[in-house]
Design a protein around this motif. Sequence first.
Motif, PDB file in Angstrom:
ATOM      1  N   ALA A  81       0.855  -1.184   0.000  1.00 18.33           N
ATOM      2  CA  ALA A  81       0.000   0.000   0.000  1.00 18.33           C
ATOM      3  C   ALA A  81       0.892   1.236   0.000  1.00 18.33           C
ATOM      4  CB  ALA A  81      -0.919   0.017   1.220  1.00 18.33           C
ATOM      5  N   ALA A  82       0.502   2.251  -0.762  1.00 21.17           N
ATOM      6  CA  ALA A  82       1.316   3.451  -0.894  1.00 21.17           C
ATOM      7  C   ALA A  82       0.490   4.689  -0.601  1.00 21.17           C
ATOM      8  CB  ALA A  82       1.899   3.536  -2.310  1.00 21.17           C
ATOM      9  N   ALA A  83       1.154   5.740  -0.167  1.00 23.53           N
ATOM     10  CA  ALA A  83       0.499   7.021   0.065  1.00 23.53           C
ATOM     11  C   ALA A  83      -0.111   7.543  -1.233  1.00 23.53           C
ATOM     12  CB  ALA A  83       1.501   8.031   0.607  1.00 23.53           C
ATOM     13  N   VAL A  84      -1.245   8.241  -1.094  1.00 17.81           N
ATOM     14  CA  VAL A  84      -1.943   8.809  -2.247  1.00 17.81           C
ATOM     15  C   VAL A  84      -1.671  10.318  -2.258  1.00 17.81           C
ATOM     16  CG1 VAL A  84      -4.179   9.173  -3.344  1.00 17.81           C
ATOM     17  CG2 VAL A  84      -3.716   7.030  -2.132  1.00 17.81           C
ATOM     18  N   LYS A  85      -1.298  10.851  -3.420  1.00 17.03           N
ATOM     19  CA  LYS A  85      -0.900  12.249  -3.507  1.00 17.03           C
ATOM     20  C   LYS A  85      -2.074  13.215  -3.429  1.00 17.03           C
ATOM     21  CE  LYS A  85       3.312  11.400  -6.179  1.00 17.03           C
ATOM     22  NZ  LYS A  85       4.029  11.665  -7.461  1.00 17.03           N
ATOM     23  N   ASP A  86      -3.248  12.810  -3.915  1.00 18.63           N
ATOM     24  CA  ASP A  86      -4.399  13.720  -3.902  1.00 18.63           C
ATOM     25  C   ASP A  86      -5.680  12.905  -3.803  1.00 18.63           C
ATOM     26  OD1 ASP A  86      -6.343  15.633  -4.228  1.00 18.63           O
ATOM     27  OD2 ASP A  86      -5.384  16.630  -5.927  1.00 18.63           O
ATOM     28  N   VAL A  87      -6.354  13.000  -2.651  1.00 16.77           N
ATOM     29  CA  VAL A  87      -7.581  12.220  -2.443  1.00 16.77           C
ATOM     30  C   VAL A  87      -8.826  13.044  -2.725  1.00 16.77           C
ATOM     31  CG1 VAL A  87      -6.460  10.753  -0.722  1.00 16.77           C
ATOM     32  CG2 VAL A  87      -7.727  12.786   0.025  1.00 16.77           C
ATOM     33  N   THR A  88      -8.640  14.253  -3.225  1.00 22.36           N
ATOM     34  CA  THR A  88      -9.804  15.122  -3.472  1.00 22.36           C
ATOM     35  C   THR A  88     -10.381  14.939  -4.866  1.00 22.36           C
ATOM     36  OG1 THR A  88      -8.524  17.012  -4.316  1.00 22.36           O
ATOM     37  CG2 THR A  88      -8.792  16.827  -1.916  1.00 22.36           C
ATOM     38  N   VAL A  89      -9.707  14.180  -5.713  1.00 20.34           N
ATOM     39  CA  VAL A  89     -10.191  13.942  -7.083  1.00 20.34           C
ATOM     40  C   VAL A  89     -10.158  12.458  -7.382  1.00 20.34           C
ATOM     41  CG1 VAL A  89      -9.525  16.208  -7.966  1.00 20.34           C
ATOM     42  CG2 VAL A  89      -7.871  14.341  -8.010  1.00 20.34           C
ATOM     43  N   VAL A  90     -11.094  12.011  -8.228  1.00 20.24           N
ATOM     44  CA  VAL A  90     -11.154  10.608  -8.618  1.00 20.24           C
ATOM     45  C   VAL A  90     -10.547  10.452 -10.004  1.00 20.24           C
ATOM     46  CG1 VAL A  90     -12.672   8.685  -9.186  1.00 20.24           C
ATOM     47  CG2 VAL A  90     -13.180  10.113  -7.210  1.00 20.24           C
ATOM     48  N   LYS A  91      -9.626   9.527 -10.123  1.00 16.97           N
ATOM     49  CA  LYS A  91      -9.016   9.187 -11.401  1.00 16.97           C
ATOM     50  C   LYS A  91      -8.999   7.670 -11.528  1.00 16.97           C
ATOM     51  CE  LYS A  91      -6.042  13.286 -11.563  1.00 16.97           C
ATOM     52  NZ  LYS A  91      -4.645  13.778 -11.672  1.00 16.97           N
ATOM     53  N   PRO A  92      -8.915   7.168 -12.766  1.00 15.44           N
ATOM     54  CA  PRO A  92      -8.856   5.704 -12.924  1.00 15.44           C
ATOM     55  C   PRO A  92      -7.759   5.061 -12.084  1.00 15.44           C
ATOM     56  CG  PRO A  92      -9.148   6.772 -15.052  1.00 15.44           C
ATOM     57  CD  PRO A  92      -8.915   7.867 -14.064  1.00 15.44           C
ATOM     58  N   LYS A  93      -6.619   5.750 -11.977  1.00 22.27           N
ATOM     59  CA  LYS A  93      -5.539   5.298 -11.115  1.00 22.27           C
ATOM     60  C   LYS A  93      -5.070   6.484 -10.296  1.00 22.27           C
ATOM     61  CE  LYS A  93      -2.146   2.850  -9.384  1.00 22.27           C
ATOM     62  NZ  LYS A  93      -2.410   1.871  -8.306  1.00 22.27           N
ATOM     63  N   LEU A  94      -5.296   6.451  -8.997  1.00 23.00           N
ATOM     64  CA  LEU A  94      -4.916   7.574  -8.150  1.00 23.00           C
ATOM     65  C   LEU A  94      -3.400   7.735  -8.141  1.00 23.00           C
ATOM     66  CD1 LEU A  94      -7.262   7.076  -5.055  1.00 23.00           C
ATOM     67  CD2 LEU A  94      -7.510   8.737  -6.893  1.00 23.00           C
ATOM     68  N   PRO A  95      -2.916   8.969  -8.233  1.00 23.58           N
ATOM     69  CA  PRO A  95      -1.466   9.185  -8.173  1.00 23.58           C
ATOM     70  C   PRO A  95      -0.931   8.823  -6.794  1.00 23.58           C
ATOM     71  CG  PRO A  95      -2.641  11.279  -8.074  1.00 23.58           C
ATOM     72  CD  PRO A  95      -3.666  10.238  -8.379  1.00 23.58           C
TER      73      PRO A  95
END
Length: 551
Positions: free
Chosen positions: A489-503
């Motif tokens: 599991a890795a930290a997510v750079k931006d949880v305020t937007v939904v993308k097919p693959k979260l950065p």
Amino acid sequence: MNLGPPKHPYSLARSSFDWSSVAYRYPPAAQLLSPPKPGLWQRKLPGIQHRFKPESPKDRQLREARRKAVRNLTLKCWNSYRKYAWKRDALLPISGDGRDQFSGWAATLVDSLDTLWIMGLRDEFDEAVAAVAEIDFGSSTSPQVNIFETTIRYLGGLLAAYDLSGREVLLQKAVELGDLIYGGFNTPNRMPVDNIDFEVAKNGSGLVVEDTVVSASPGSLTLELAHLSQVTGDPKYYDAIAPVTELFWRWQKRTALPGMFPMWVSMAREDVTTGSSFTLGGCADSLYEYFPKMHALLAGAEPKYAQLTRGFMEAAKRHPFFRPMVPSNDDILVSGNVNVDEELEPHLDPELEHLTCFIGGTFALAGRLLGSKEDVEVGARLARGCVYAYRSFPTGMMPERLNMVPCQDTEHCIWDEQVWDREKVKRPEYKPHLPKGFTTAKDPRYILRPEAIESVFYLWRITGHPEWQDAAWDMFQAVANGTATELAAAAVKDVTVVKPKLPQEDYMESFWIAETLKYFYLVFSPPSLISLDQYVLNTEAHPFLRPDMRR
């Protein structure tokens, strides 16, 4: 949970330096203070946990399925750590490498010991203990050792794993490490340093106390060192931290925000009052967390901790806590920051950190210990505030730092979109895609932090209300899906937007397994597993068996 003896013997490798042999330039007084024990006259502490009724077969099946999902994710992360970063401090969950961020003493390995035991991962636990037995606390990858991180992660991890398993080698390594940490008090005023200079500490000539440190650093050594004295019978560790508590207790009512302490304090000058910035979040959090937990660990035998607890709770309710204005009109609370001006007027900064989300659980725990139903409910409202933040963002995860709009009338807090519109334009960090009610997501990351699920765990165990298990499952699904990598599991750079693959960021700290996943697992476990009536959990979620519960 007694899983019997290890499948193979552990061979203790003594550290290359004997920290107990140091002749200190600034030794303690001849008469050492021991951890107090409750007298026959003293009332027992009240029960903390809800009295749970037997669950139905359907409820049990659902709970066990959820618990299994948490265990499977933990095992995936642990196996990747074992394969790619064994004996390193942390796994890099995207690149499949390891890194040493502390002292090179395998932080994830030590931090995860009790998680492995609690989840019944016996083979993994035995292998990890064998590796821990070989750690050399006489050498470090860094010339300075942070006393706070070393205490909460390493010493806390060793003590909890010892309490759970009874493996003597873990206590032996805890004593080695405890003697190193004890060297951090070899200063002219016997106050602890923030960073232990390794070579200076070895020669015993005396360390220099930093002029200013975050208040959480000296304030969060109490639980682990007190417990080390409890399990070894050696009073020196408790004796070292008692003057630190005395300092905070003596000056609690003399700060610019009486009851709370400034974000920065000076152990060199023994000054815990000078400062105008106050928070329950980063830099101060576990200082406050440890007041009620020390009250529990000492079974109420040292009244200073109850007084410190009541003092900060009353101040927190008056100042940093606020009810945010939200479209659903939910009756929730969040904790912000407070700045005191030159006229001693407090000013609220309505910023919520993920780190601050621990406070709901701490308030509920303190409410139970001190017999205050009102404070248990305040804790529930605070925990709901963080759950609300998770559910508000489209990824189901809460940002690291955000702002909301405080209600002016907390009793009749009705959503007013015009007020929100006015407030959001004042914030240069505002983004049009943020959910209604939020004026910033200053730091939009989710970095695998445990504080929100920590409070959910405490409220579940204290109230028994199913809303908390439901909230935990929503949070777990969001976090597990959003942070998933091929390895862990890795930290997510931006949880305020939904993308097919979260950065994502190639980042996973030891607390992911030690705290976050452990709390999720315990929410979906039988309440008898790590009962709050028997154990006190340190700020890294390491459970210490209360001495009054030892057989």
